[in-house]
Write a protein that holds these residues in place. Structure first.
Motif, PDB file in Angstrom:
ATOM      1  N   ASN A   1      35.927  89.905  77.761  1.00  9.61           N
ATOM      2  CA  ASN A   1      36.966  89.751  76.755  1.00  9.61           C
ATOM      3  C   ASN A   1      36.550  88.705  75.721  1.00  9.61           C
ATOM      4  O   ASN A   1      36.098  87.617  76.080  1.00  9.61           O
ATOM      5  N   ILE A   2      36.737  89.077  74.452  1.00  2.00           N
ATOM      6  CA  ILE A   2      36.390  88.199  73.332  1.00  2.00           C
ATOM      7  C   ILE A   2      37.637  87.989  72.492  1.00  2.00           C
ATOM      8  O   ILE A   2      38.252  88.953  72.018  1.00  2.00           O
ATOM      9  N   GLN A   3      38.008  86.734  72.291  1.00  2.00           N
ATOM     10  CA  GLN A   3      39.120  86.425  71.400  1.00  2.00           C
ATOM     11  C   GLN A   3      38.560  86.160  70.011  1.00  2.00           C
ATOM     12  O   GLN A   3      37.559  85.441  69.861  1.00  2.00           O
ATOM     13  N   VAL A   4      39.208  86.741  69.014  1.00  6.43           N
ATOM     14  CA  VAL A   4      38.775  86.589  67.631  1.00  6.43           C
ATOM     15  C   VAL A   4      39.728  85.637  66.923  1.00  6.43           C
ATOM     16  O   VAL A   4      40.936  85.867  66.879  1.00  6.43           O
ATOM     17  N   ILE A   5      39.166  84.550  66.404  1.00  4.23           N
ATOM     18  CA  ILE A   5      39.933  83.548  65.669  1.00  4.23           C
ATOM     19  C   ILE A   5      39.502  83.625  64.214  1.00  4.23           C
ATOM     20  O   ILE A   5      38.310  83.501  63.906  1.00  4.23           O
TER      21      ILE A   5
ATOM     22  N   SER B   1      43.573  88.220  68.134  1.00  7.63           N
ATOM     23  CA  SER B   1      43.485  89.332  69.071  1.00  7.63           C
ATOM     24  C   SER B   1      42.302  89.213  70.019  1.00  7.63           C
ATOM     25  O   SER B   1      41.343  88.480  69.764  1.00  7.63           O
ATOM     26  N   ILE B   2      42.387  89.963  71.113  1.00  7.12           N
ATOM     27  CA  ILE B   2      41.337  89.987  72.122  1.00  7.12           C
ATOM     28  C   ILE B   2      40.819  91.417  72.235  1.00  7.12           C
ATOM     29  O   ILE B   2      41.595  92.384  72.218  1.00  7.12           O
ATOM     30  N   PHE B   3      39.502  91.528  72.325  1.00  3.23           N
ATOM     31  CA  PHE B   3      38.828  92.815  72.400  1.00  3.23           C
ATOM     32  C   PHE B   3      37.870  92.804  73.581  1.00  3.23           C
ATOM     33  O   PHE B   3      37.356  91.758  73.964  1.00  3.23           O
ATOM     34  N   GLN B   4      37.624  93.993  74.133  1.00  2.00           N
ATOM     35  CA  GLN B   4      36.698  94.105  75.250  1.00  2.00           C
ATOM     36  C   GLN B   4      35.327  94.541  74.762  1.00  2.00           C
ATOM     37  O   GLN B   4      35.205  95.410  73.901  1.00  2.00           O
ATOM     38  N   ALA B   5      34.303  93.923  75.331  1.00  2.00           N
ATOM     39  CA  ALA B   5      32.908  94.257  75.023  1.00  2.00           C
ATOM     40  C   ALA B   5      32.190  94.588  76.323  1.00  2.00           C
ATOM     41  O   ALA B   5      32.479  93.991  77.363  1.00  2.00           O
TER      42      ALA B   5
ATOM     43  N   LEU C   1      29.592  95.269  67.099  1.00  2.00           N
ATOM     44  CA  LEU C   1      31.016  95.008  66.935  1.00  2.00           C
ATOM     45  C   LEU C   1      31.817  96.284  66.688  1.00  2.00           C
ATOM     46  O   LEU C   1      32.997  96.344  67.033  1.00  2.00           O
ATOM     47  N   GLY C   2      31.193  97.306  66.100  1.00  2.00           N
ATOM     48  CA  GLY C   2      31.910  98.550  65.796  1.00  2.00           C
ATOM     49  C   GLY C   2      32.699  99.080  66.981  1.00  2.00           C
ATOM     50  O   GLY C   2      33.930  99.232  66.908  1.00  2.00           O
TER      51      GLY C   2
ATOM     52  N   ARG D   1      38.353  98.555  71.099  1.00  5.20           N
ATOM     53  CA  ARG D   1      38.807  98.224  72.446  1.00  5.20           C
ATOM     54  C   ARG D   1      39.691  96.974  72.466  1.00  5.20           C
ATOM     55  O   ARG D   1      39.405  96.013  73.179  1.00  5.20           O
ATOM     56  N   PRO D   2      40.782  96.986  71.719  1.00  8.85           N
ATOM     57  CA  PRO D   2      41.694  95.838  71.825  1.00  8.85           C
ATOM     58  C   PRO D   2      42.359  95.863  73.198  1.00  8.85           C
ATOM     59  O   PRO D   2      42.521  96.920  73.809  1.00  8.85           O
ATOM     60  N   ILE D   3      42.703  94.685  73.668  1.00  3.94           N
ATOM     61  CA  ILE D   3      43.409  94.586  74.947  1.00  3.94           C
ATOM     62  C   ILE D   3      44.609  93.657  74.754  1.00  3.94           C
ATOM     63  O   ILE D   3      44.464  92.572  74.186  1.00  3.94           O
ATOM     64  N   PRO D   4      45.791  94.090  75.181  1.00  2.00           N
ATOM     65  CA  PRO D   4      46.968  93.216  75.052  1.00  2.00           C
ATOM     66  C   PRO D   4      46.753  91.921  75.849  1.00  2.00           C
ATOM     67  O   PRO D   4      46.208  91.945  76.951  1.00  2.00           O
TER      68      PRO D   4
END
Length: 108
Positions: A3-7, A16-20, A50-51, A56-59
């Motif tokens: 999980n990566i949080q984007v600031i 938001s947080i996305f899965q990689a 990143l595409g 893959r956003p994750i709540p």
């Protein structure tokens, strides 16, 4: 998956947080133990990775750990971040008392 949080400086402030995948994460955070990254430091291969990540956003309620933080528009604040790009290396004066206690005792 990691999980990566984007600031970023967006007005919506969703952070938001996305899965990689592990392979995508390794491209985005290439150094051993790295968990902080500036978008301005990403090379072409990482930018391509990143595409699929954006799809893959994750709540936040479903997140079980944040493995990395990706900062957009923070190049001017780089001097406030650990040079190692590892959250464990924040200087003690950047942390509150409870964080300092955890920082001293906690694992890296």
């Amino acid at each position: 998956m990691k999980n990566i949080q984007v600031i970023d400086g967006a007005d919506n402030c969703t952070f938001s947080i996305f899965q990689a995948t592990n392979a995508e994460f390794a491209l985005l955070f290439p150094a051993e133990g790295q968990d902080l990254q500036f978008a301005e430091d990403l090379d072409a291969q990482a930018l391509n990775a990143l595409g699929p990540v954006w799809d893959r956003p994750i709540p936040k309620r479903d997140v079980q750990g944040i493995h990395g933080t990706l900062f957009y528009g923070f190049a001017g604040k780089r001097s406030h971040f650990p040079a190692s790009k590892q959250e464990a290396d924040w200087p003690a004066d950047a942390l509150n008392p409870a964080q300092r206690r955890r920082h001293v005792r906690g694992p890296r």
